[in-house]
Structures are given as structure tokens and as C-alpha cells.
Design a protein around this motif. Sequence first.
Motif, mmCIF file in Angstrom:
data_model
loop_
_atom_site.group_PDB
_atom_site.id
_atom_site.type_symbol
_atom_site.label_atom_id
_atom_site.label_comp_id
_atom_site.label_asym_id
_atom_site.label_seq_id
_atom_site.Cartn_x
_atom_site.Cartn_y
_atom_site.Cartn_z
ATOM 1 N N ASP A 15 42.378 -42.996 72.992
ATOM 2 C CA ASP A 15 43.221 -41.842 72.654
ATOM 3 C C ASP A 15 42.399 -40.738 71.991
ATOM 4 O O ASP A 15 42.569 -39.557 72.289
ATOM 5 C CB ASP A 15 44.371 -42.251 71.738
ATOM 6 N N PHE A 16 41.502 -41.112 71.086
ATOM 7 C CA PHE A 16 40.661 -40.141 70.385
ATOM 8 C C PHE A 16 39.814 -39.335 71.370
ATOM 9 O O PHE A 16 39.760 -38.100 71.309
ATOM 10 C CB PHE A 16 39.773 -40.862 69.368
ATOM 11 N N LEU A 17 39.157 -40.027 72.296
ATOM 12 C CA LEU A 17 38.290 -39.336 73.248
ATOM 13 C C LEU A 17 39.089 -38.517 74.256
ATOM 14 O O LEU A 17 38.676 -37.417 74.633
ATOM 15 C CB LEU A 17 37.380 -40.334 73.951
ATOM 16 N N LEU A 34 32.618 -54.656 67.913
ATOM 17 C CA LEU A 34 32.370 -54.481 66.478
ATOM 18 C C LEU A 34 33.565 -54.909 65.622
ATOM 19 O O LEU A 34 33.393 -55.537 64.582
ATOM 20 C CB LEU A 34 31.986 -53.029 66.178
ATOM 21 N N VAL A 35 34.768 -54.574 66.065
ATOM 22 C CA VAL A 35 35.961 -54.975 65.307
ATOM 23 C C VAL A 35 36.160 -56.488 65.397
ATOM 24 O O VAL A 35 36.541 -57.127 64.415
ATOM 25 C CB VAL A 35 37.208 -54.188 65.765
ATOM 26 N N GLN A 94 35.457 -48.152 74.134
ATOM 27 C CA GLN A 94 36.408 -49.254 73.968
ATOM 28 C C GLN A 94 35.687 -50.599 73.884
ATOM 29 O O GLN A 94 36.054 -51.452 73.070
ATOM 30 C CB GLN A 94 37.412 -49.279 75.114
ATOM 31 N N LEU A 95 34.660 -50.789 74.691
ATOM 32 C CA LEU A 95 33.884 -52.026 74.650
ATOM 33 C C LEU A 95 33.192 -52.192 73.301
ATOM 34 O O LEU A 95 33.273 -53.254 72.670
ATOM 35 C CB LEU A 95 32.850 -52.025 75.785
ATOM 36 N N ALA A 117 42.486 -50.964 67.920
ATOM 37 C CA ALA A 117 41.249 -50.181 67.809
ATOM 38 C C ALA A 117 40.801 -49.657 69.171
ATOM 39 O O ALA A 117 40.367 -48.509 69.292
ATOM 40 C CB ALA A 117 40.146 -51.035 67.177
ATOM 41 N N ARG A 118 40.920 -50.471 70.209
ATOM 42 C CA ARG A 118 40.555 -50.038 71.565
ATOM 43 C C ARG A 118 41.424 -48.858 72.002
ATOM 44 O O ARG A 118 40.917 -47.865 72.526
ATOM 45 C CB ARG A 118 40.706 -51.191 72.560
#
Length: 148
Positions: free
Chosen positions: A29-31, A57-58, A51-52, A23-24
Motif C-alpha cells: 500500500d505504501f509503495l 524481517l518481520v 513485501q518479501l 506488514a506485507r
Amino acid sequence: MPDDQVIQTTVALDGDGTCIAQARHLSADFLTRAQAEYGLPVSQRAIDLAQLVVSELVTNARKYAPGPVLMELRIVGDLVEVVVWDSDPVLPVARAADAGRVGQHGLEIVMTVAKGFQAQREPVGKRITARIPLRNELERALTDHRAV
């Protein structure tokens, strides 16, 4: 970027031990892609904070809810929204500050670094949304000042 265009990605995480790191990486990668492909002003601070927040949350979803976790990232104006869904309907509650407490500070961290935070029950489980500015305030002020 046209106002009606939404940049987003959604991923189902299976909840195993690798999903937090996955997820991090997906959020960074998305941003980075949003910056490269759409020319959006995304600061390194926004990437780090996303990322933090994703990690916290995950981690909470994996710790407290059985089964998969859904994560959605989307750009809304000058913010990135991090949305995490899990199957547990119990809404998180930030605990009172306690310097002696070890652990369980994730929600406090998220609420401190996010510009907005929302927790809502869903027909199944809950959805947590945190909003993070794409640029920090100093960058925004400098850019806005130069544009004048």
C-alpha cells in the motif's frame, strides 16, 4: 518531488500471528500510494521485493524477539528503505550456504535481493535496514536512454 521531502510511514506491530501479513500489505500500500500520489516510478518488482523483505524481517523479529516490532518504510532517492526494529540486541548473522538446510534462509534472501543491508544495535534491541531499488536496472536504463 522536492529533494527535502521525505515519504515515510511507521507502524507498530503487536507481534501476533497476523503481523506478518499486515506488514506485507502495508508495504504494498505504501509503495502504491507513493506511485499514485507523488508520481514516483515504482516497479511491480520493487513492490514484490519489498513485501518479501518485510515478510522475512518481520518473521525474524517475531520469531527471535519478545514484544512489539516497529516497521518503518521510507523513500530515499530511488530506493525504498525497509527498517525493522525489535527488542533483541543480538545482531543477525547470515549462515553459510547449505542446500540441505531446511528453513533459516530469510537473511540470505534479504541480503541477495536488497541493494543495501545494515544491522545495528540500538539502546534497546536492534534495527535492521534493507534498501530496495524502486525500479529495476533494465527499467532505469530504458528510461534514462529515452530521456537523452
